[in-house]
Write an enzyme that holds these catalytic residues in place. Structure first.
Site, mmCIF file in Angstrom:
data_model
loop_
_atom_site.group_PDB
_atom_site.id
_atom_site.type_symbol
_atom_site.label_atom_id
_atom_site.label_comp_id
_atom_site.label_asym_id
_atom_site.label_seq_id
_atom_site.Cartn_x
_atom_site.Cartn_y
_atom_site.Cartn_z
ATOM 1 N N PRO A 6 0.845 -1.207 0.000
ATOM 2 C CA PRO A 6 0.000 0.000 0.000
ATOM 3 C C PRO A 6 0.873 1.247 0.000
ATOM 4 O O PRO A 6 1.932 1.272 0.603
ATOM 5 C CB PRO A 6 -0.782 -0.092 1.313
ATOM 6 C CG PRO A 6 -0.567 -1.455 1.837
ATOM 7 C CD PRO A 6 0.683 -1.987 1.221
ATOM 8 N N GLU A 7 0.437 2.246 -0.700
ATOM 9 C CA GLU A 7 1.171 3.506 -0.700
ATOM 10 C C GLU A 7 0.602 4.411 0.396
ATOM 11 O O GLU A 7 -0.469 4.158 0.950
ATOM 12 C CB GLU A 7 1.062 4.168 -2.067
ATOM 13 C CG GLU A 7 1.692 3.321 -3.163
ATOM 14 C CD GLU A 7 2.898 3.984 -3.816
ATOM 15 O OE1 GLU A 7 3.224 5.132 -3.467
ATOM 16 O OE2 GLU A 7 3.518 3.345 -4.676
ATOM 17 N N HIS A 19 -7.218 -15.735 7.101
ATOM 18 C CA HIS A 19 -6.104 -14.794 7.207
ATOM 19 C C HIS A 19 -6.359 -13.692 8.232
ATOM 20 O O HIS A 19 -5.661 -12.689 8.260
ATOM 21 C CB HIS A 19 -5.788 -14.203 5.840
ATOM 22 C CG HIS A 19 -5.527 -15.229 4.788
ATOM 23 N ND1 HIS A 19 -4.532 -16.182 4.914
ATOM 24 C CD2 HIS A 19 -6.131 -15.485 3.609
ATOM 25 C CE1 HIS A 19 -4.548 -16.967 3.846
ATOM 26 N NE2 HIS A 19 -5.505 -16.571 3.047
ATOM 27 N N ARG A 21 -0.458 -12.603 3.081
ATOM 28 C CA ARG A 21 0.969 -12.861 2.840
ATOM 29 C C ARG A 21 1.826 -12.635 4.082
ATOM 30 O O ARG A 21 3.001 -12.964 4.087
ATOM 31 C CB ARG A 21 1.448 -11.992 1.678
ATOM 32 C CG ARG A 21 0.732 -12.386 0.380
ATOM 33 C CD ARG A 21 1.158 -11.544 -0.783
ATOM 34 N NE ARG A 21 2.552 -11.763 -1.145
ATOM 35 C CZ ARG A 21 3.163 -11.146 -2.151
ATOM 36 N NH1 ARG A 21 2.494 -10.256 -2.880
ATOM 37 N NH2 ARG A 21 4.417 -11.383 -2.429
#
Ligand SMILES: [Zn+2]
Length: 297
Positions: free
Chosen positions: A2-3, A104, A127
């Site tokens: 994410p930015e 998750h 992840r």
């Protein structure tokens, strides 16, 4: 990854739920994410009120009533989900869609708000490159993750004079220097490309070509500082408005794509009025750079 504008939209989505709420308990469902959770992680948070939810670069900073601080990083694929009664909401808007797969869900914060509502904030990260660490107010600025960070690209602090000073002695290409977190904290690949296009500066030009006499700013540095602040501010503003839509529509949002001028637009015409260039992709420091070789000089 994410930015910064994405992280900021997440912060703004979580803020009304978390600020002022008490953390009743924390479910930590695995021993680690990218790093092991701190010893006694859940116990050190339980029973404390969240007094503020801040951000530094891409870190969410949760301030607790006893001076404790929870630092969260969303990694590549992390997201927070707010569950209130039967409703769910994933604050923030992302270039890539976020997982809602409960397998998750690694951390669940059980909260109680002053109005009696009991929302849950769930951290989901397929992840597992995200992480959560603990520190406290007096140690935050010297924390290894925070201490070396450069200036925020969102504030007035980033102006032409500062950029001339930060870039003036660097021999690396301008794009690489902009991506250095010790210079500007949280300006990622997408917005570095976008800012350079807006400032009409080539990513290949040497950073030192923004140099100016001490205390002054080169015209290029002034343009670039304005461009950086503008692209970040516009992305955050777009995220904020999309956030409201999101609550109603529950659709996947890819609005970042639509606002890009050069990023991910290889082979497409440069959108600048009067420019007949075509966007090119090159690789710099292992990352894709998109730019217009005609108007970015
Ligand atoms: Zn162009």
């Amino acid at each position: 990854m994410p930015e910064l504008p994405e992280v900021e939209t997440v912060r703004r989505g979580l803020q009304p739920v978390m600020e002022g709420a008490r953390i009743l308990s924390v479910e930590q469902r695995r021993p680690d994410l990218r790093f092991p959770f701190p010893e006694g992680f859940a116990d050190r948070l339980a029973g404390h009120d969240v007094v503020a939810l801040g951000r530094r670069a891409k870190y969410l900073i949760v301030h607790l009533d006893d001076g404790g601080i929870l630092i969260c990083h969303m990694g590549m694929s992390g997201s927070f989900r707010i569950e209130t009664g039967g409703e769910q909401q994933t604050p923030g808007v992302f270039h890539y869609e976020r997982s809602k797969d409960a397998r998750h869900d690694h951390v669940v914060f059980h909260l109680r708000r002053r109005d009696g509502a009991r929302p849950r904030v769930v951290f989901n990260d397929p992840r597992r490159f995200g992480f959560m660490l603990l520190t406290d107010t007096k140690s935050l600025e010297t924390h290894p993750l925070i201490a070396g960070l450069g200036v925020e690209p969102t504030g007035n602090e980033l102006d032409g004079a500062l950029l001339s000073r930060l870039m003036g002695h660097r021999r690396s290409p301008l794009k690489a220097a902009l991506m250095d977190q010790r210079v500007i904290a949280g300006l990622g690949n997408i917005y570095a490309c976008e800012a350079l296009w807006r400032a009409e500066l080539s990513p290949l030009r040497g950073a030192h070509t923004l140099a100016a006499p001490p205390g002054t700013a080169s015209p290029r540095a002034v343009r670039l500082a304005e461009a950086i602040r503008a692209v970040i501010a516009e992305a955050i503003a777009a995220g904020g408005s999309s956030l409201r839509d999101y609550v109603q529509a529950d659709g996947s949002l890819g609005y970042f794509q639509h606002t890009f001028s050069v990023y991910d637009r290889e082979g497409m015409p440069c959108p600048r009025a009067g420019c007949d260039g075509v966007i090119e992709r090159i690789v710099q420091s292992g990352r894709s750079t998109f730019y217009c070789p005609v108007c970015q000089r």
